[in-house]
Scaffold this active site. Structure first.
Site: not given
Lengths: 276, 769, 155
Positions: B483-484, B523-524, B726, B729
């Site tokens: 995800q980076g 996505s946190r 985030g 997702e």
């Protein structure tokens, strides 16, 4: 890791001997079906004979007879062979439809037909081209038409002690366009849900279909209508294909969808090769 | 806010050179020491009593060191609902459930020994459809449900297969329907899918003679692994070290704790050895989390003025054999059940039902793809019934600043309208493309929203060590699975510390050295870990100023730091290099001022609450991220083949910390969405997973990938680090409904399920005739 | 049964004489014997492309080749692509265009791309799609990969 013997073989006679005398001996060329099958338990090999370096199997040539494709020739080599591209592009299309580029760097046309999957992408074009399979063995050499080579799913006409030496596309080459139309789930690297080869031969046509029966089949009903009765309404001709096939339902498609798709692709194939 | 120098720029990935040279270390890449290889014996029935397990022959097999069965694992494990054992005990609940494990000196010996284990089952009637499983007379899968330990925000029904029943009661549903001029009712179905990261699940475990357990794992959440292992194996946390190397894709399947604990009792028998398990592709597909199938029914009331007055949403989820994690997906889908729309009257019932299919669990989107499929398809049906523009229906009902979610949480930081409009503009919404060559064209749009689904106290922390030369080590517990995160987090640290990003070192987590992070899910991380890191950097920076103030005999407030020097803004002579401050600073007299600078930061949400057990009202969202997808397709009605001509996606990222990587997430999620929309479905036959490899479970390839246009919208997140939220997702959520809407519009048919395989599309065309 | 056989080959430019276990795949041999772990296992049936290496310059799935078949061949793995610490232009382009996420498929992807550029120095989108359709990237970096390959071709 599986246990078996590996024999690197540069002499065809040695290969025959191993195939004749050994139990569960498999010739290894590209290995892309063989190694997958061994991992999955489909093949219980005790010995692999690596035949890639056998000179007779590395022939890729055009001569008076036609185009000879040795058993060790990879699909990418077939696709890139100018006489194939110029004279029988349908075969290049079939070869190109198998797997991915890296798979085709190893996979061979002989392996594709020896695996004897009814869905083999090279098979339908070979049927439509009336290809000849040159078989070599300790008992001598013989040549049979492709349609006699496939016997059932995973079953070929090879006897013990024999292997495919080469595939021959005989002259005269077909006059007219040929096309291999494949339906699959993703349109990318995928097995054929159905594969339809339509090859024009002058004012005649030969049609072969994969993944609709225990072996690839010719669409003789359609061919008869077009070639003998002069049917020019391609949709009507294509409808007759239902008589030539007996598809099953599996993960790649239902029986009904296969019937339908074969009809569509035969019609499209006729339109594109025989003219609208 | 001061002008940002590093946040908002597209610096190269921190892991770039390692990953393009093959040097990036994944867990199977390192030689670890003397090794034992573990292989599992798996159940051949979907539901059955284990009558006997005979391991005698396996134990005698050359090279075999140990064979363990369920009795060697007395404790259960689970994230939310503790219902799972490492190996089946007494009964098996899905086909392929591990019943024994072999450890041997070679992989070959282990695999051979597995074949020598003999297991006798008494097959029990199975449950393969959760709608059947809910019925009172259905075969019971977990007889002990009433006794399972559970986080008290879930509501299992003892004596049934219902592992959770989540409710929303908002407004007055009946009044809402009375006000409506049109009521639309539809059933929807979303099948199981698999994550199929190219790296399968792997774990290795070592027990040292002094009682220390070291775990290497593909786990997304090393801290959760440590916590759950500690609990289920009764080992104190300081004796457990969990290391997550780079992860070859996660997408949710490597969340929670999965396979690590299986190896521990073996390792304990052979101290010093590394016991390793590597899942084959088939094992990975069948034995790890699948996305839960969803059977749903939506009833929507709409007024003529296009306002939706009420929504009744019933969701029945196929939780699979164990729902330790799945119960929370069911909850998240429940509290988000209006999707991106503001609907005043809502009644939602979301059921998690045990079945004898593979285990359900988290997948990118955490229930939102499945739940919002129904929402976004239903909106399309509504628009058609009312002869309205589907975009307008979305704009009118879409959430705006001050809108409230299904759970009554008020949203503040969003521009959903803009998300919709940019993708609509891009695909030429409203311009009808003519059909050509017997093929039909259609456009479709879908919106999306998601908040992280996490406990209200899911925490995060960070440590920043300033080196003697002013460079820094950022230590965090988040994992890098593509995800980076390493890059984005470094940028936040660099921005806050005023130093260049290349002066920051950051690594993947090792629980002995890196501080706590709940999980790298939902996505946190940009928000939670980003906030921790920002706080740690501020802490470190504060120390730098304090030390410099002492050294330079200048008030702190007069000092400034440019990344190299700390200087007085009033007196240019008063200046110290960062090296002077950071390297055990001393006065000119030689008296020490301060030792090394270590910044610390931690974070726990303060804006989340529990939800009312009866109405589901409360604040479950840390933040809400909105977006949209727009699609143009061409459909061959004869073959059913769908070709995506245009694909546009938008996301309201708050602030894109790294626009290039943000776009990469947008593209990646969109492609995963496209892949599920067109190709992906796990096929079961009475619990037996039929397509367990890439030959028959097809995912999108490069030649299935159309050009994508992406739009990052930046409505700052008030409490996010530098306004960021985030987005990992979210991009996936809108794709399947957008594609389906486009296909429906092209053909004038309705799809209530996907994937839209050629055969399914052909069937729909045929049925319409 | 012959357990091991000698194999002579070059790997990333260096000549090697080793023994390979019969039955071991080339992928396992590269990883476990040569300790070059850039090539990854993802499916063991030639569908994912994570194990692709260059054999006599051609991209092949090393999970479907036996280690003993390596005899007499020239092998290039991802570790052999950069020379003297200088990254290959494809590697540089992958970094510049963020053409990977988790990085697990990247070695195979880059080697497939490298081989394509040898065959077709200026590939079209279609050429790239054809050449890389056997390299699965679940992170979905395909668009960036196309951009990176095209950028490498423009030199």
């Amino acid at each position: 890791m599986l246990s078996y013997d590996y024999i690197k073989c540069a002499d065809l006679n040695l290969a025959f001997q191993e195939l004749e005398e050994g139990e569960q001996v498999y010739p290894l060329a590209g290995g892309t079906d063989l190694i997958v099958g061994m991992r999955g338990g489909k093949f219980a090999a005790k010995t692999l004979i690596d035949i890639k370096d056998v000179p007779e199997l590395n022939v890729l040539k055009e001569d008076d007879q036609g185009i000879t494709i040795g058993a060790a020739i990879t699909l990418n080599e077939v696709t890139g062979f100018t006489p194939v591209r110029e004279n029988v592009p349908i075969l290049a299309e079939g070869c190109h439809s198998v797997g991915s580029y890296s798979i085709r760097n190893r996979a061979t046309i002989a392996g594709n037909i020896c695996n004897a999957s009814p869905a083999a992408d090279t098979a339908a074009p070979l049927y439509a081209l009336d290809a000849v399979i040159n078989i070599a063995g300790s008992g001598g050499n013989r040549s049979i038409p492709i349609k006699e080579f496939f016997i059932g799913p995973g079953k070929t006409a090879l006897n013990k002690g024999e292997l495919v030496q080469s595939v021959l596309i005989r002259k005269p080459y077909p006059k007219g366009k040929g096309i291999y139309l494949k339906a699959s789930r993703t349109g990318s690297v995928d097995l054929a849900t159905v594969g339809v080869a339509v090859q024009r031969w002058g004012d005649q046509v030969k049609i072969a279909i994969g993944a609709v029966a225990a072996t690839p089949v010719r669409a003789f009903s359609v061919e008869k209508a077009v070639n003998e009765a002069g049917e020019k309404r391609w949709a009507d001709a294509a409808r007759l294909v239902h008589e030539d096939i007996s598809p099953i339902t599996d993960l790649r498609g239902s029986r009904e969808y296969r019937y339908h798709m074969v009809e569509v692709l035969v019609r499209r194939g006729l339109e594109q090769t025989m003219g609208v | 806010m001061a002008e940002l120098k590093i946040v908002g720029t597209s610096v190269s990935r921190k892991d770039a050179v390692e990953k393009v040279t093959g040097m990036a270390e994944f867990i199977e890449d390192r030689y670890m020491g003397p090794m034992l290889y573990a292989k599992m014996k798996k159940s051949t029935v979907a539901h059955g009593k284990i009558k006997s397990i005979d391991t005698t022959r396996a134990l005698k097999h050359p090279g075999v060191k140990a064979v363990l069965t369920g009795k060697d694992y007395p404790n259960l494990i689970g994230l939310y609902l503790i219902d799972r054992s490492f190996l089946a005990v007494e009964k098996v609940r899905f086909w392929g459930e591990p019943v024994a494990v072999v450890a041997a000196t070679t992989e070959k010996a282990a695999a051979e020994a597995v074949e020598l284990i003999e297991v006798e089952y008494e097959e029990l009637p199975g449950v393969f459809d959760p709608r059947e499983g809910m019925k009172p007379d259905a075969p019971l899968i977990h007889e002990d449900l009433a006794n399972y330990e559970i986080v008290p925000i879930f509501y299992p029904k003892a004596g049934t297969n219902i592992a959770n029943h989540f409710k929303i009661r908002k407004g007055d549903i009946n009044k809402g329907f009375e006000e409506a001029d049109l009521i639309i009712e539809r059933d929807y179905y979303v099948p199981q899918m698999q994550h199929v990261p190219i790296e399968t699940h792997k774990a290795a475990v070592q027990w040292s003679p002094d009682g220390k357990l070291t775990v290497w794992s593909t786990a997304q959440s090393p801290n959760v692994v440590r916590q759950l292992l500690s609990k289920s194996l009764d080992i104190p946390m300081h004796k457990i070290r969990v290391i997550s190397s780079y992860i070859g894709g996660g997408f949710g399947c490597k969340a929670g704790a999965s396979i690590e604990g299986l190896l521990v009792p073996i390792a304990q028998k052979f101290p010093g050895h590394i016991v390793r398990i590597v899942f084959t592709r088939e094992e990975d597909m069948q034995g790890t989390f699948t996305r839960q199938a969803l059977y749903s029914k939506l009833k929507t009331g709409v007024r003529k003025d296009r306002r939706i007055t009420s929504l009744q949403y019933k969701m029945i989820w196929d939780g699979g054999a164990y729902t330790e994690y799945g119960v929370n997906i069911v909850r998240a889908a429940g509290y988000s059940s209006t999707g991106a729309y503001d609907i005043p009257n809502v009644k939602t019932d979301s059921y998690c039902v045990y079945t004898n299919n593979s285990i359900g669990g988290p997948v990118r989107g955490f229930g939102m793809c499945e739940m919002q499929w129904g929402i976004e398809r239903q909106l399309e049906v509504i628009a058609r019934e009312l002869d309205m523009d589907p975009l307008e229906v979305r704009l009118i009902n879409g959430m705006k600043k001050g809108s409230s979610t299904a759970s009554g949480q008020v949203v503040h930081d969003l521009d959903y309208d803009k998300c919709l409009k940019v993708v609509a503009d891009k695909i030429g919404w409203g311009k009808k493309e003519s059909n050509r060559n017997g093929k039909y064209r259609g456009k479709g749009i879908a919106g999306l929203v998601k908040c992280p689904a996490q406990p209200s106290n899911a925490a995060s922390s960070a440590i920043i060590r300033i080196n003697e030369d002013g460079t820094a080590h950022v230590m965090i517990g988040a994992t890098e699975m593509g995800q980076g995160m390493l890059t984005a987090i470094s940028q936040i640290a660099a921005e806050t510390l005023h130093i260049p990003v290349d002066k920051i070192d950051i690594k993947v987590p090792d629980t002995d050295f890196t501080p706590y992070e709940w999980q790298s899910v939902g996505s946190r991380i940009t928000y939670t870990c980003g906030t921790s890191v920002k706080r740690a950097a501020e802490d470190a920076l504060g120390q730098i100023y304090r030390v410099a103030a002492d050294l330079l005999e200048t008030p702190e407030e007069d000092l400034s730091f440019d990344g190299k020097n700390i200087f007085s803004t009033n007196n240019s002579d008063k200046k110290a290099t960062i090296r002077e401050v950071a390297d055990s600073c001393k006065k000119c007299t030689g008296e020490g001022i301060a030792g090394p600078i270590i910044g610390r930061g931690s974070f726990v949400p303060t804006n989340m609450t529990n939800l009312d057990p009866e109405t589901g009202q409360g604040n479950p969202g840390l933040f809400y991220c909105f977006g949209a997808t727009g699609v143009e397709v061409e459909v061959d009605p004869e073959t059913g083949v769908v070709t995506v001509l245009q694909l546009a996606c938008s996301i309201d990222a708050g602030k894109a910390v790294n626009p290039q990587l943000c776009t990469a997430q947008l593209h990646g999620g969109t492609i995963m969405g496209l892949s599920t929309a067109l190709y992906e479905e796990v096929c079961f036959d009475k619990g037996i997973m039929l397509n367990r490899n890439f030959t028959d479970y097809k995912i999108a390839t490069i030649d299935n990938t159309p050009h994508m246009d992406s739009f990052i919208i930046e409505t700052p997140e008030t409490h996010g680090p530098y306004g960021a939220r985030g987005i990992g997702e979210q991009p996936m959520i809108g794709v399947a409904p957008a594609i389906a809407n486009a296909v429906c519009n092209a053909l004038g048919v309705e799809f209530n399920t996907f994937p839209l395989t050629p055969e399914r599309v052909w069937q729909a065309v045929k049925d319409k005739k | 049964m012959t357990e091991k056989m000698p194999v002579n080959f070059t790997v990333n430019g260096d000549k090697e004489e080793r023994e390979a276990v019969v039955g071991q795949t080339l992928l396992k041999f590269i990883r476990d014997e040569l300790h070059l772990t850039g090539a990854k296992e993802g499916c063991e049936i030639g569908e994912c492309g994570a194990c692709i290496v260059l054999l006599d310059g051609k991209p092949v799935n090393s999970c479907l080749i036996l280690a003993v078949e390596l005899d007499g061949k020239d092998l290039v793995t991802i570790e052999g692509l950069s020379k003297n610490g200088e990254l290959d232009r494809v590697q540089k382009a992958f970094i510049k265009h963020a053409a990977f996420q988790c990085g697990y498929c990247t070695p195979g992807m880059i080697l497939s791309a490298r081989a394509l550029l040898e065959r077709k120095p200026n590939p079209t989108d279609e050429d790239i799609n054809q050449a890389l359709s056997g390299n699965l990237c679940r992170c979905g970096a395909y668009q960036e990969i196309r951009e990176a390959i095209k950028a490498s071709s423009e030199k």
